[in-house]
Design a protein around this motif. Structure first.
Motif, PDB file in Angstrom:
ATOM      1  N   THR A 166      25.951  20.832 -17.323  1.00 37.46           N
ATOM      2  CA  THR A 166      27.188  20.109 -17.641  1.00 37.46           C
ATOM      3  C   THR A 166      28.151  20.245 -16.467  1.00 37.46           C
ATOM      4  O   THR A 166      28.292  21.327 -15.889  1.00 37.46           O
ATOM      5  CB  THR A 166      27.842  20.675 -18.914  1.00 37.46           C
TER       6      THR A 166
ATOM      7  N   LEU B 161      25.082  11.331 -20.278  1.00 37.91           N
ATOM      8  CA  LEU B 161      23.957  12.101 -19.756  1.00 37.91           C
ATOM      9  C   LEU B 161      23.188  11.254 -18.742  1.00 37.91           C
ATOM     10  O   LEU B 161      22.650  10.203 -19.080  1.00 37.91           O
ATOM     11  CB  LEU B 161      23.023  12.514 -20.902  1.00 37.91           C
TER      12      LEU B 161
ATOM     13  N   ASN C 298      29.607  12.013 -24.900  1.00 34.71           N
ATOM     14  CA  ASN C 298      28.793  12.598 -23.838  1.00 34.71           C
ATOM     15  C   ASN C 298      28.156  11.499 -22.991  1.00 34.71           C
ATOM     16  O   ASN C 298      27.661  10.498 -23.527  1.00 34.71           O
ATOM     17  CB  ASN C 298      27.665  13.455 -24.418  1.00 34.71           C
TER      18      ASN C 298
ATOM     19  N   LYS D 239      18.899  20.885 -17.897  1.00 34.45           N
ATOM     20  CA  LYS D 239      20.152  20.229 -18.294  1.00 34.45           C
ATOM     21  C   LYS D 239      21.321  21.061 -17.808  1.00 34.45           C
ATOM     22  O   LYS D 239      21.275  22.299 -17.829  1.00 34.45           O
ATOM     23  CB  LYS D 239      20.196  20.052 -19.820  1.00 34.45           C
TER      24      LYS D 239
ATOM     25  N   ASN E 175      26.833  25.706 -18.290  1.00 31.00           N
ATOM     26  CA  ASN E 175      25.920  25.518 -19.431  1.00 31.00           C
ATOM     27  C   ASN E 175      24.547  25.024 -18.982  1.00 31.00           C
ATOM     28  O   ASN E 175      23.975  24.094 -19.553  1.00 31.00           O
ATOM     29  CB  ASN E 175      26.515  24.528 -20.439  1.00 31.00           C
TER      30      ASN E 175
ATOM     31  N   HIS F 286      27.055  15.187 -18.263  1.00 29.29           N
ATOM     32  CA  HIS F 286      25.906  16.079 -18.114  1.00 29.29           C
ATOM     33  C   HIS F 286      24.866  15.479 -17.186  1.00 29.29           C
ATOM     34  O   HIS F 286      24.731  14.255 -17.067  1.00 29.29           O
ATOM     35  CB  HIS F 286      25.232  16.328 -19.472  1.00 29.29           C
TER      36      HIS F 286
ATOM     37  N   SER G  62      32.402  14.609 -22.147  1.00 30.73           N
ATOM     38  CA  SER G  62      31.667  15.558 -21.304  1.00 30.73           C
ATOM     39  C   SER G  62      30.593  14.811 -20.521  1.00 30.73           C
ATOM     40  O   SER G  62      29.993  13.854 -21.014  1.00 30.73           O
ATOM     41  CB  SER G  62      31.001  16.642 -22.164  1.00 30.73           C
TER      42      SER G  62
END
Length: 301
Positions: A278, A177, A175, A276, A296, A263, A261
């Motif tokens: 995605t 972020l 991930n 948050k 999401n 985010h 992914s």
């Protein structure tokens, strides 16, 4: 916390350069020619000898007062290091209550790291991701810069994309972020810039990478106040950075294969809330004026 006043170990009022420089009130040698520093020190020493001789011929008690003033200066200098005594207490508390209580975990971390997250956050002192989101040692590979911006692949090397390369290709994080926040000074600097601004600074040269986010924010929030436009840009710049992440071939490939992914996150420290979302790769448009599709979406407050 106020920074303690600096001091010099040289008492020579005629020296052209002091023998030392200061960092948080603690003396540290200056970089430069050692011979010059050595000469300055002994020149000051000889002059100080002369001062002592003159002082001994002054009024009664003058020499004692002079020595007491020097002692007080050294005591003040030591007090200036109290900020590090506080850090020492915090470190020892960490060692006692976290490190030693979970020694097996930290011994494993000494051998290898396998973080699940790569976090890109702002350098602002109020928005430490480890504090806000509770990341523990070993959980997040992290880099912080002004306004949490991600430059494009074509922009060339920077500490941010070097960290991305290591996290994605070596650590195999799952991930990425990107975290923005309220009242961001970097975004405010970006929004305050004019298109024909020729003034150069490191900050302006960095934040101008978010000019597309500024353009979108001003167009979408043209009827709002400047502060509200900045808030809009704070969130728009996160999406702009998510799009920029996809300009890296090795990131886009992993995202397309669902191995990685991406985010976005927005921390509002005024009301202590967190958003948050995605990036939806299939629905995202990657053309010149790209637009992300988000999924999401969650809101914590």
């Amino acid at each position: 916390m106020a920074v303690p006043a600096s001091f010099s170990l040289s008492s020579d009022p005629f020296a052209s350069k002091p023998a030392t420089s200061t960092i948080f009130g603690c003396a540290a040698p200056k970089k430069g020619n050692f011979d010059h520093t050595h000469f300055t020190f002994f020149t000051a020493f000889r002059r100080n000898q002369g001062c002592t001789l003159k002082a001994s011929m002054g009024p009664p008690g003058f020499t004692e007062k002079l020595n007491n003033n020097k002692l007080n200066t050294l005591v003040d200098a030591e007090d200036g290091c109290d900020i590090f005594n506080d850090l020492k207490d915090r470190f020892l508390n960490f060692k006692k209550n976290k490190y030693l209580k979970d020694i097996d975990h930290f011994e494993n971390l000494a051998k290898v790291q396998t973080p699940k997250f790569m976090v890109i956050a702002c350098a602002d002192s109020r928005v430490c991701p480890s504090t806000v989101l509770g990341f523990q040692p070993g959980e997040a590979f992290m880099i912080r810069n002004i306004a949490n911006l991600v430059p494009t692949f074509e922009s060339g090397p920077s500490e941010t994309n070097a960290a991305l390369e290591f996290a994605v290709n070596s650590l195999l994080v799952e991930n990425i972020l990107v975290i923005g926040h309220s009242c961001c000074g970097g975004i405010r600097a970006l929004m305050s810039m004019e298109d024909d601004d020729v003034e150069k600074s490191f900050i302006k040269s960095w934040v101008i990478g978010g000019k597309k986010a500024r353009t979108k924010a001003k167009a979408a929030a043209s009827n709002l106040s400047f502060d509200e436009q900045c808030t809009h840009c704070e969130k728009e710049s996160i999406n702009h950075s998510l799009l920029n992440l996809l300009t890296y071939p090795w990131i886009e490939e992993k995202v397309a294969n669902k191995e990685l992914s991406i985010h976005g996150g927005y921390y509002n420290f005024i009301d202590c809330s967190f958003e948050k979302w995605t990036l939806d790769y299939r629905g995202t448009k990657l053309e010149e004026n790209g637009r992300i599709a988000a999924k999401n979406k969650i809101f914590w407050c």
